[in-house]
Design an enzyme around this catalytic site. Structure first.
Site, PDB file in Angstrom:
ATOM      1  N   LYS A  45       0.856  -1.181   0.000  1.00  0.00           N
ATOM      2  CA  LYS A  45       0.000   0.000   0.000  1.00  0.00           C
ATOM      3  C   LYS A  45       0.892   1.231   0.000  1.00  0.00           C
ATOM      4  O   LYS A  45       1.614   1.492   0.957  1.00  0.00           O
ATOM      5  CB  LYS A  45      -0.917  -0.005   1.229  1.00  0.00           C
ATOM      6  N   LYS A  72      -2.101  -1.610  -3.837  1.00  0.00           N
ATOM      7  CA  LYS A  72      -2.948  -0.416  -3.803  1.00  0.00           C
ATOM      8  C   LYS A  72      -2.053   0.812  -3.886  1.00  0.00           C
ATOM      9  O   LYS A  72      -1.123   0.933  -3.090  1.00  0.00           O
ATOM     10  CB  LYS A  72      -3.757  -0.400  -2.502  1.00  0.00           C
TER      11      LYS A  72
END
Length: 331
Positions: A201, A254
């Site tokens: 992330k 992400k």
């Protein structure tokens, strides 16, 4: 052999021929649809930066869930907006918190729908960070405390599993979060509940609309001390390798669109399912361009989603899921 004997266009001459030799196929089964829930009544509140995406009060949520299920979408990712925030995010692990209440209702309305619970503290803390915070006595800077935060994240994951969440999806990027949550779930009797780790992330500028949607922007500082530097690729493999070792069942990248190279690296390095999160900023850019008539929204969205699968994603979290499901059905 070369041209004129080799003619690549032979396999592109008709739609039927192209369908026969297509290498990557996109289906509704690939989609996970994010849902935002909040307290109150009679609320269906469009998020200004994400046209077509809403915050729902629980009394209006059922119609949305039934529409999702009717489209053949298999799973949702659940985000909650509490009515109370504090320094430790206690609403995140309240057995009667907004995510827990919504989960119980969704499993009642659509038991076959896979409910993935985002496991983080940022929506629930008054400072907007993903863990507990203290002020450094020397510098005065806010520091996110890794290990004490794990205790709260474990409590959150267990409360979500107790409410009926099918998948725990921790997004906090604390070191050791998968190991701590796996141990906590197992000890609480939830060894059957998988963990979808937000393994890779990045500290991305593409999250802006989400922070508007979830009311989760940091009140000071940023998240660069725990989310990844967008410049780093090898580090992504180290993050993912740690999560695999600690017991993750699925790995996420992400954002998705600007990080397809990372999706491919994880696909080539690990045999677990890979999930790409087509985040809010990516969605908002498409909607804004389509609203101005600059692009063909349907064509752009489907091309974007197929690129994520081609890069190696098995599943895609996307705000386009409902529209894309209809388009794939020919509607």
């Amino acid at each position: 052999m070369a041209f004129p004997i080799v003619r690549h266009r032979r396999l592109r001459q008709s739609a039927s021929m192209r369908n026969l030799v297509r290498e990557t196929v996109l289906t509704t089964n690939d989609f996970i649809y994010p849902i935002y829930v909040k307290y109150g009544t009679n609320i269906k509140e469009e998020i200004s930066s994400m046209p077509g995406v809403y915050r729902f009060s629980l009394d209006l949520l059922e119609a949305e869930i039934r529409e999702i299920a009717s489209l053949g979408i298999q799973s949702i990712m659940l985000f909650g907006l509490p009515d109370h925030k504090d320094a430790e995010g206690t609403s995140a692990y309240d057995p009667n918190g907004i995510v827990q209440e919504a989960t119980r209702l969704i499993k009642k309305w659509a038991p076959e729908l896979i409910v993935m619970a985002d496991t983080c503290l940022c929506q629930f803390t008054d400072h907007g960070h993903c863990g507990m915070v203290h002020l450094d006595e020397v510098t005065g800077a806010a520091v996110v405390d890794n290990d004490p935060s794990l205790t709260l994240l474990v409590r959150t994951a267990i409360s979500q599993a107790e409410a009926g969440a099918d998948v725990i999806a921790p997004s906090n990027m604390m070191d050791g979060f998968v190991s701590a949550i796996r141990e906590g779930l197992d000890e609480a009797g939830f060894s059957h509940v998988p963990i979808l780790s937000y393994s890779v992330k990045y500290a991305s500028a593409f999250y802006g609309p989400f922070r508007d949607a979830a009311k989760s922007a940091p009140q000071f500082g940023d998240r660069k001390t725990y989310q990844m530097d967008p410049a780093n690729a090898r580090e992504a493999l180290r993050e993912a390798d740690s999560d695999v070792f600690e017991g993750a069942d699925m790995l996420m990248v992400k954002p998705a669109l600007s990080y397809l190279d990372i999706v491919r690296q994880l696909r080539d390095s690990f045999d677990l399912p890979i999930v790409a999160y087509n985040v809010s900023g990516e969605y908002a850019m498409v909607k804004a361009a389509a609203a101005n008539g600059w692009i063909d929204e349907r064509a752009i969205v489907l091309e974007k989603l197929i690129s994520m699968k081609r890069a190696g994603a098995d599943l895609i979290i996307t705000y386009h899921a409902k529209d894309a499901s209809r388009w794939l059905r020919g509607e």
